[in-house]
Design a protein around this motif. Structure first.
Motif, PDB file in Angstrom:
ATOM      1  N   GLY A 198      15.204  -0.426   0.238  1.00 14.05           N
ATOM      2  CA  GLY A 198      13.972  -0.337   1.021  1.00 14.05           C
ATOM      3  C   GLY A 198      12.979  -1.420   0.663  1.00 14.05           C
ATOM      4  N   ALA A 199      12.421  -2.085   1.655  1.00 14.60           N
ATOM      5  CA  ALA A 199      11.445  -3.146   1.416  1.00 14.60           C
ATOM      6  C   ALA A 199      10.101  -2.542   0.994  1.00 14.60           C
ATOM      7  CB  ALA A 199      11.259  -3.979   2.680  1.00 14.60           C
ATOM      8  N   THR A 200       9.311  -3.317   0.258  1.00 18.50           N
ATOM      9  CA  THR A 200       7.997  -2.859  -0.202  1.00 18.50           C
ATOM     10  C   THR A 200       6.970  -3.013   0.918  1.00 18.50           C
ATOM     11  OG1 THR A 200       8.615  -3.839  -2.330  1.00 18.50           O
ATOM     12  CG2 THR A 200       6.318  -3.107  -2.081  1.00 18.50           C
ATOM     13  N   PRO A 201       6.324  -1.939   1.332  1.00 17.09           N
ATOM     14  CA  PRO A 201       5.292  -2.079   2.367  1.00 17.09           C
ATOM     15  C   PRO A 201       4.074  -2.821   1.810  1.00 17.09           C
ATOM     16  CG  PRO A 201       5.892   0.236   2.028  1.00 17.09           C
ATOM     17  CD  PRO A 201       6.468  -0.544   0.891  1.00 17.09           C
ATOM     18  N   GLU A 202       3.311  -3.438   2.693  1.00 13.91           N
ATOM     19  CA  GLU A 202       2.028  -4.071   2.336  1.00 13.91           C
ATOM     20  C   GLU A 202       1.138  -3.023   1.636  1.00 13.91           C
ATOM     21  OE1 GLU A 202      -0.107  -7.803   2.981  1.00 13.91           O
ATOM     22  OE2 GLU A 202       1.868  -7.259   3.709  1.00 13.91           O
ATOM     23  N   ASP A 203       0.461  -3.433   0.579  1.00 18.58           N
ATOM     24  CA  ASP A 203      -0.466  -2.540  -0.136  1.00 18.58           C
ATOM     25  C   ASP A 203       0.166  -1.192  -0.491  1.00 18.58           C
ATOM     26  OD1 ASP A 203      -2.471  -4.378  -0.189  1.00 18.58           O
ATOM     27  OD2 ASP A 203      -3.547  -3.571   1.547  1.00 18.58           O
ATOM     28  N   ASN A 204       1.441  -1.252  -0.887  1.00 23.17           N
ATOM     29  CA  ASN A 204       2.188  -0.041  -1.227  1.00 23.17           C
ATOM     30  C   ASN A 204       1.476   0.805  -2.286  1.00 23.17           C
ATOM     31  OD1 ASN A 204       4.514   1.671  -1.279  1.00 23.17           O
ATOM     32  ND2 ASN A 204       5.181   0.666  -3.148  1.00 23.17           N
ATOM     33  N   TYR A 205       0.793   0.143  -3.228  1.00 27.43           N
ATOM     34  CA  TYR A 205       0.170   0.873  -4.346  1.00 27.43           C
ATOM     35  C   TYR A 205      -0.849   1.901  -3.885  1.00 27.43           C
ATOM     36  CZ  TYR A 205      -4.186  -1.797  -3.962  1.00 27.43           C
ATOM     37  OH  TYR A 205      -5.355  -2.324  -3.520  1.00 27.43           O
ATOM     38  N   LYS A 206      -1.457   1.664  -2.707  1.00 24.33           N
ATOM     39  CA  LYS A 206      -2.495   2.590  -2.259  1.00 24.33           C
ATOM     40  C   LYS A 206      -1.940   3.992  -2.006  1.00 24.33           C
ATOM     41  CE  LYS A 206      -5.738  -0.797  -0.494  1.00 24.33           C
ATOM     42  NZ  LYS A 206      -6.333  -1.450   0.676  1.00 24.33           N
ATOM     43  N   THR A 207      -0.696   4.055  -1.534  1.00 23.15           N
ATOM     44  CA  THR A 207      -0.106   5.385  -1.362  1.00 23.15           C
ATOM     45  C   THR A 207       0.789   5.755  -2.544  1.00 23.15           C
ATOM     46  OG1 THR A 207       1.673   4.372  -0.100  1.00 23.15           O
ATOM     47  CG2 THR A 207      -0.131   5.308   1.166  1.00 23.15           C
ATOM     48  N   SER A 208       1.446   4.764  -3.178  1.00 22.60           N
ATOM     49  CA  SER A 208       2.438   5.106  -4.204  1.00 22.60           C
ATOM     50  C   SER A 208       1.792   5.708  -5.441  1.00 22.60           C
ATOM     51  CB  SER A 208       3.279   3.891  -4.589  1.00 22.60           C
ATOM     52  OG  SER A 208       2.518   2.967  -5.333  1.00 22.60           O
ATOM     53  N   LEU A 209       0.521   5.438  -5.682  1.00 25.91           N
ATOM     54  CA  LEU A 209      -0.139   6.040  -6.842  1.00 25.91           C
ATOM     55  C   LEU A 209      -0.333   7.532  -6.632  1.00 25.91           C
ATOM     56  CD1 LEU A 209      -2.846   3.381  -7.741  1.00 25.91           C
ATOM     57  CD2 LEU A 209      -0.572   3.654  -8.702  1.00 25.91           C
ATOM     58  N   ARG A 210      -0.406   7.943  -5.377  1.00 20.24           N
ATOM     59  CA  ARG A 210      -0.513   9.380  -5.095  1.00 20.24           C
ATOM     60  C   ARG A 210       0.867  10.000  -4.970  1.00 20.24           C
ATOM     61  NH1 ARG A 210      -5.627  10.459  -1.565  1.00 20.24           N
ATOM     62  NH2 ARG A 210      -6.874   8.662  -2.045  1.00 20.24           N
ATOM     63  N   GLN A 211       1.717   9.346  -4.247  1.00 20.19           N
ATOM     64  CA  GLN A 211       3.065   9.880  -4.049  1.00 20.19           C
ATOM     65  C   GLN A 211       4.001   8.705  -3.811  1.00 20.19           C
ATOM     66  OE1 GLN A 211       3.154  13.493  -2.206  1.00 20.19           O
ATOM     67  NE2 GLN A 211       5.373  13.676  -2.215  1.00 20.19           N
ATOM     68  N   GLN A 212       4.894   8.488  -4.788  1.00 20.25           N
ATOM     69  CA  GLN A 212       5.755   7.311  -4.702  1.00 20.25           C
ATOM     70  C   GLN A 212       6.951   7.586  -3.795  1.00 20.25           C
ATOM     71  OE1 GLN A 212       6.872   5.757  -8.506  1.00 20.25           O
ATOM     72  NE2 GLN A 212       7.880   3.971  -7.649  1.00 20.25           N
ATOM     73  N   GLU A 213       7.214   6.697  -2.857  1.00 22.04           N
ATOM     74  CA  GLU A 213       8.394   6.873  -2.002  1.00 22.04           C
ATOM     75  C   GLU A 213       9.323   5.663  -2.071  1.00 22.04           C
ATOM     76  OE1 GLU A 213       6.943   8.242   1.807  1.00 22.04           O
ATOM     77  OE2 GLU A 213       6.373  10.148   0.902  1.00 22.04           O
ATOM     78  N   ILE A 214       8.738   4.465  -2.022  1.00 19.86           N
ATOM     79  CA  ILE A 214       9.549   3.253  -2.192  1.00 19.86           C
ATOM     80  C   ILE A 214       9.722   3.017  -3.695  1.00 19.86           C
ATOM     81  CG2 ILE A 214       9.567   0.746  -1.819  1.00 19.86           C
ATOM     82  CD1 ILE A 214       9.951   2.369   0.731  1.00 19.86           C
ATOM     83  N   GLY A 215      10.936   2.611  -4.104  1.00 19.42           N
ATOM     84  CA  GLY A 215      11.151   2.368  -5.531  1.00 19.42           C
ATOM     85  C   GLY A 215      11.557   3.614  -6.283  1.00 19.42           C
ATOM     86  N   THR A 216      11.993   4.623  -5.538  1.00 17.97           N
ATOM     87  CA  THR A 216      12.550   5.804  -6.201  1.00 17.97           C
ATOM     88  C   THR A 216      14.041   5.871  -5.878  1.00 17.97           C
ATOM     89  OG1 THR A 216      12.003   7.235  -4.330  1.00 17.97           O
ATOM     90  CG2 THR A 216      10.405   7.134  -6.110  1.00 17.97           C
ATOM     91  N   PRO A 217      14.853   6.308  -6.841  1.00 16.49           N
ATOM     92  CA  PRO A 217      16.297   6.376  -6.618  1.00 16.49           C
ATOM     93  C   PRO A 217      16.656   7.484  -5.619  1.00 16.49           C
ATOM     94  CG  PRO A 217      15.762   6.398  -8.961  1.00 16.49           C
ATOM     95  CD  PRO A 217      14.494   6.666  -8.217  1.00 16.49           C
TER      96      PRO A 217
END
Lengths: 298, 298
Positions: A198-217
């Motif tokens: 999965g590609a990293t969305p723009e500004d991924n950190y804004k959502t991934s700090l609450r709930q990580q979806e990209i970068g999880t196995p």
């Protein structure tokens, strides 16, 4: 020996079309027992499991002082609105505050303490700088889970950390029980790099700090790692700490118990492993999440 | 001695304006060691803690047969659409199927087994009937928590169960670890009745089976019970079981581990404690949740 060219090459590719398991190419322990506070047995255990529990890192008095200072930060309305503060989606409570070593003199002092930075230098075999620091508050009754992930995968993809030569320390400000959302690690999982799809969305950190979806196995990968390694739950009283390798597969369950769970979390990276351009994102995350100042801790 | 009039009076009022702690007015164990399979020590522990763990209730072979039968039910499209089936809000997976002793001959047989119904008769000191049965599936990776509650509070308010003379048995179809959402009980909490604040909404069960909000104690009450009793987490291999009193404060955390958690859950009520009109709801819940047929198990 690792050359400068190795640090530019992407030896841990991720965020591509298909998930893949790659072997770890870096040592876990970069020095020996003569180089710091961890004894030979501790180093051996860190090497094998990818983590090390420290029963009593700081005193009850220090815990109290830190807790008072950090709870104080939560009630600072300006800081609540700051981008360094993460709010729980449902409960609206403060979940994390980043760059806490900049915001709190007590935390800055704690990090410079030989019991803390000395262990990090020893494990990484070099001077170290703070890649990230934060305080986490997992409230009682409604604490949300942190899904499984390897920190290194994110730091490599989104912060440009070249190699696995970073270590985290989680210092407990509250008692950790199996039932209040304690840290879970798959011991030994640090030897496997799960390259995520999965590609990293723009500004991924804004959502991934609450709930990580990209970068999880995937579920399959996690079930496979679990079959090999099982799960260790890190319990123990306030004042204790856990140091863990950057590539440990870890997470934590939600917490309906009445006990909040708070900890200070600091990531030390080797100065010889300073971040470059991200390996799988358009631009690095903000410096309060992944430092761009590589000044060693002294 | 409890008279018929006592069974009509509302000695456990709830769903009013203010939360209140009331003492338990009923025995916990209604007979003695001569009356069934539980020995004197087991009865003593049940009386004190409000629960009893049974290490090996059924064989590995029985577990396998039950699991096959119940997983089969999940893939029955007609049953998936049936009101007896509860679907997880986010994952869309089957979370529970009610009236499983009606749907599955194997479960019906298990309930009639002396190891099961014999223990219930012994604890309640009378013939018993099935007030509720269900199979719970807590999927791996995304299992949701069950918030703290006393079953009796709901059964009294919404099903019209007069007194505390019911017992539940949870039979494990999978291994229970501290990290896969195992049952948590506050041992000793069964001696306190937390009368809950808030009126019962119409058709409350339609939402409360997914996420209970009415009939749960306040944070203050839970923190108080925790301070007195702590939390026991019920772990153990598949084939084991936990019996617990109707008024135990219990819940379970979410489950991000790769291990699903499944169990058969059966509530036995004394035939001398048959349900009447609800004490704090307009009409009784549907009979697949709270039986209106009081025929004793034979």
């Amino acid at each position: 020996m690792t050359t400068a060219a190795d640090y530019r090459a992407d030896v841990y590719p991720t965020r591509s079309d298909a998930e893949e398991w790659l072997p770890r190419l870096d040592p876990v322990v970069w020095s020996d027992a003569s180089a710091g506070p961890i004894d030979a047995d501790g180093l051996k255990r860190f090497d094998a499991a990818g983590y090390l529990a420290i029963d009593e890192l700081i005193t009850a008095e220090q815990v109290r002082a830190l807790r008072d200072e950090l709870v104080g930060l939560c009630s600072d309305e300006r800081l609540r609105a700051d981008e360094r503060t993460v709010i729980e989606p449902t409960s609206e409570q403060v979940r994390s505050i980043f760059e806490v070593h900049v915001l709190s003199p007590l935390v800055a002092e704690l990090i410079r303490d030989e019991r803390v930075v000395g262990r990090a230098r020893q494990l990484l075999g070099s001077d170290v700088y703070v890649h990230q620091s934060r305080v986490n508050f997992k409230p009682g009754f409604a604490g949300k889970e942190f899904y499984w992930h390897s920190d290194f995968e994110t730091w490599h993809a989104e912060d440009g950390m070249p190699r696995m030569r970073a270590v985290s320390i989680s210092i407990s400000l509250t008692d950790n029980y199996t039932y209040n959302g304690a840290l879970m690690i798959m011991p030994g999982s640090h030897q496997t790099y799960v390259s995520c799809a999965g590609a990293t969305p723009e500004d991924n950190y804004k959502t991934s700090l609450r709930q990580q979806e990209i970068g999880t196995p995937s579920h399959e990968a996690l079930a496979g790692l679990y079959a090999q390694h099982g799960i260790d739950t890190l319990v123990g009283p306030a004042g204790g700490a856990t140091m863990f390798d950057s590539n440990c597969m870890h997470g934590s369950n939600g917490n309906i118990s009445p006990l909040a769970r708070s900890n200070i979390f600091v990531v030390f990276n080797s100065v010889d492993n300073a971040c470059q351009q991200p390996y799988a994102a358009r631009q690095p995350r903000p410096s309060f999440i992944g430092a761009r100042d590589f000044t060693p801790v002294r």
